[in-house]
Write a protein that holds these residues in place. Sequence first.
Motif, PDB file in Angstrom:
ATOM      1  N   LYS A   2       4.311  11.417 -20.857  1.00  0.00           N
ATOM      2  CA  LYS A   2       5.709  11.024 -21.019  1.00  0.00           C
ATOM      3  C   LYS A   2       6.036  10.766 -22.489  1.00  0.00           C
ATOM      4  O   LYS A   2       7.023  11.288 -23.019  1.00  0.00           O
ATOM      5  CB  LYS A   2       6.012   9.771 -20.198  1.00  0.00           C
ATOM      6  CG  LYS A   2       7.456   9.277 -20.327  1.00  0.00           C
ATOM      7  CD  LYS A   2       7.677   8.015 -19.519  1.00  0.00           C
ATOM      8  CE  LYS A   2       9.148   7.585 -19.569  1.00  0.00           C
ATOM      9  NZ  LYS A   2       9.628   7.366 -20.959  1.00  0.00           N
ATOM     10  N   ASP A   3       5.197   9.990 -23.151  1.00  0.00           N
ATOM     11  CA  ASP A   3       5.478   9.597 -24.533  1.00  0.00           C
ATOM     12  C   ASP A   3       5.310  10.758 -25.507  1.00  0.00           C
ATOM     13  O   ASP A   3       6.114  10.919 -26.428  1.00  0.00           O
ATOM     14  CB  ASP A   3       4.548   8.452 -24.953  1.00  0.00           C
ATOM     15  CG  ASP A   3       4.776   7.185 -24.142  1.00  0.00           C
ATOM     16  OD1 ASP A   3       5.864   7.056 -23.550  1.00  0.00           O
ATOM     17  OD2 ASP A   3       3.849   6.351 -24.084  1.00  0.00           O
ATOM     18  N   PHE A  36       6.663  14.950 -22.779  1.00  0.00           N
ATOM     19  CA  PHE A  36       7.869  15.097 -21.965  1.00  0.00           C
ATOM     20  C   PHE A  36       9.106  14.500 -22.641  1.00  0.00           C
ATOM     21  O   PHE A  36      10.165  15.134 -22.673  1.00  0.00           O
ATOM     22  CB  PHE A  36       7.651  14.491 -20.589  1.00  0.00           C
ATOM     23  CG  PHE A  36       6.587  15.186 -19.780  1.00  0.00           C
ATOM     24  CD1 PHE A  36       6.304  16.531 -19.971  1.00  0.00           C
ATOM     25  CD2 PHE A  36       5.860  14.506 -18.817  1.00  0.00           C
ATOM     26  CE1 PHE A  36       5.324  17.177 -19.235  1.00  0.00           C
ATOM     27  CE2 PHE A  36       4.884  15.141 -18.068  1.00  0.00           C
ATOM     28  CZ  PHE A  36       4.613  16.479 -18.277  1.00  0.00           C
ATOM     29  N   ASP A  37       8.998  13.298 -23.171  1.00  0.00           N
ATOM     30  CA  ASP A  37      10.159  12.709 -23.861  1.00  0.00           C
ATOM     31  C   ASP A  37      10.633  13.582 -25.021  1.00  0.00           C
ATOM     32  O   ASP A  37      11.851  13.828 -25.149  1.00  0.00           O
ATOM     33  CB  ASP A  37       9.840  11.297 -24.348  1.00  0.00           C
ATOM     34  CG  ASP A  37       9.934  10.256 -23.233  1.00  0.00           C
ATOM     35  OD1 ASP A  37      10.373  10.606 -22.118  1.00  0.00           O
ATOM     36  OD2 ASP A  37       9.574   9.086 -23.485  1.00  0.00           O
ATOM     37  N   SER A  92      12.806  14.154 -18.360  1.00  0.00           N
ATOM     38  CA  SER A  92      12.885  12.765 -17.902  1.00  0.00           C
ATOM     39  C   SER A  92      12.453  12.596 -16.452  1.00  0.00           C
ATOM     40  O   SER A  92      12.183  11.475 -16.008  1.00  0.00           O
ATOM     41  CB  SER A  92      14.318  12.235 -18.056  1.00  0.00           C
ATOM     42  OG  SER A  92      15.233  13.020 -17.307  1.00  0.00           O
ATOM     43  N   GLN A  93      12.372  13.686 -15.728  1.00  0.00           N
ATOM     44  CA  GLN A  93      12.054  13.626 -14.299  1.00  0.00           C
ATOM     45  C   GLN A  93      10.725  14.339 -14.053  1.00  0.00           C
ATOM     46  O   GLN A  93      10.615  15.555 -14.201  1.00  0.00           O
ATOM     47  CB  GLN A  93      13.167  14.293 -13.486  1.00  0.00           C
ATOM     48  CG  GLN A  93      12.991  14.169 -11.981  1.00  0.00           C
ATOM     49  CD  GLN A  93      14.056  14.927 -11.206  1.00  0.00           C
ATOM     50  OE1 GLN A  93      14.865  15.638 -11.788  1.00  0.00           O
ATOM     51  NE2 GLN A  93      14.056  14.780  -9.898  1.00  0.00           N
ATOM     52  N   GLU A 128       6.585  13.642 -11.898  1.00  0.00           N
ATOM     53  CA  GLU A 128       5.621  12.790 -11.213  1.00  0.00           C
ATOM     54  C   GLU A 128       4.234  13.325 -11.499  1.00  0.00           C
ATOM     55  O   GLU A 128       4.058  14.523 -11.730  1.00  0.00           O
ATOM     56  CB  GLU A 128       5.846  12.787  -9.690  1.00  0.00           C
ATOM     57  CG  GLU A 128       7.151  12.165  -9.235  1.00  0.00           C
ATOM     58  CD  GLU A 128       7.351  12.286  -7.724  1.00  0.00           C
ATOM     59  OE1 GLU A 128       6.438  12.855  -7.047  1.00  0.00           O
ATOM     60  OE2 GLU A 128       8.391  11.869  -7.232  1.00  0.00           O
ATOM     61  N   ASP A 141      -0.484  10.356 -17.324  1.00  0.00           N
ATOM     62  CA  ASP A 141       0.941  10.481 -17.019  1.00  0.00           C
ATOM     63  C   ASP A 141       1.785   9.717 -18.030  1.00  0.00           C
ATOM     64  O   ASP A 141       2.829  10.212 -18.476  1.00  0.00           O
ATOM     65  CB  ASP A 141       1.242  10.045 -15.583  1.00  0.00           C
ATOM     66  CG  ASP A 141       0.690   8.683 -15.228  1.00  0.00           C
ATOM     67  OD1 ASP A 141      -0.033   8.067 -16.044  1.00  0.00           O
ATOM     68  OD2 ASP A 141       0.965   8.224 -14.095  1.00  0.00           O
ATOM     69  N   ALA A 142       1.325   8.533 -18.435  1.00  0.00           N
ATOM     70  CA  ALA A 142       2.063   7.747 -19.430  1.00  0.00           C
ATOM     71  C   ALA A 142       2.000   8.429 -20.796  1.00  0.00           C
ATOM     72  O   ALA A 142       3.010   8.492 -21.519  1.00  0.00           O
ATOM     73  CB  ALA A 142       1.494   6.339 -19.511  1.00  0.00           C
TER      74      ALA A 142
END
Length: 334
Positions: free
Chosen positions: A186-187, A190-191, A196-197, A199, A182-183
């Motif tokens: 994000k990096d 997704f970013d 930004s939203q 789970e 998940d982290a």
Amino acid sequence: MVSEDIKAAVAAGKLSGLHGVIATHRGEVIAEAYFPGEDEHWGFPLGSREHGPDTLHDVRSISKSVVSLLYGIALARGEVPPIDEPLYAQFPEYTDLGKGPGRDAIRIEHALTMSMGTQWDETIPYTDPKNSERAMEAADDRYRFILEQPIVTEPGTTFTYSGGATALIGRIIADGTGEDIDAFAKDALFDPLGISQFEWTRGDDNVPAAASGLRLTLPDMAKIGSLIVDDGRHGDTEVVPKAWLDASFTRRIDEPTGLGYGLSWYLSHPALLSRWVAAFGLGGQRLLVHPDDGVVLAVHAGGYTNPDAWQIGMGLAGWFVYPAVRERMRGGIR
């Protein structure tokens, strides 16, 4: 107009269970609509919800295809091994299992293509503890549970749908990048896409459920489809290497219904004039992409216990999206 037609169909009792749809052609939205309905979060009832563009929603096994994108990003960074490397060698803490007969033939690619050759059964309902994914989540050690399953077919020859295979890929990514998936998502994904939203549901062992735990809004899920249309680029930034997408969308094994399967992506029959790639999730979740024609269809639905929920996406595509795209193309938009 297309959105209004979809709304009329829902009001007439068609497309039961539909929570939301977005369709785009060449980057332009041609349909977007949301509907109230019963929902759940990874099997836990949420009751009736008013769905909208900001509503997080289970995408279930679309998670698997996102994990494949993450592997491609990590591979380009040199953080995970090539997919032709032995799978069991990536789990040195389970050397006792890797010594079993035939296991040295299982490659990382076989996990990405659901063809490890090991026993696994997700054909029974996910509410049944005998379902292999349910059993994996209940196990004291999910990775030992997956890796100790007996070999029943030669690796690389038979498609066997397996959330366990994706869990192994998620673990390799986590080990290589030093981040939980998940982290890292994000990096790395997704970013860059402006997501930004989100789970990523974790199991009882606090490990993100790689195979089915992702939750996204519908517009953000559609962004992933647009990324594929744009050959892995978002604006001027390469997010996923095109070479990985090309490898992912190469037919590597036949899925039982007759579709092709690449690196955790479903593929259309090669005889079709307009090829498509897709990610499917339980309950009617769909991400359907026609890369050559620039078409993206993203669907959220609530048919988690309905075996016919897949027909929602088929109906949306056949009745509404494809006719609208053909009309646009006749008008010169290609």
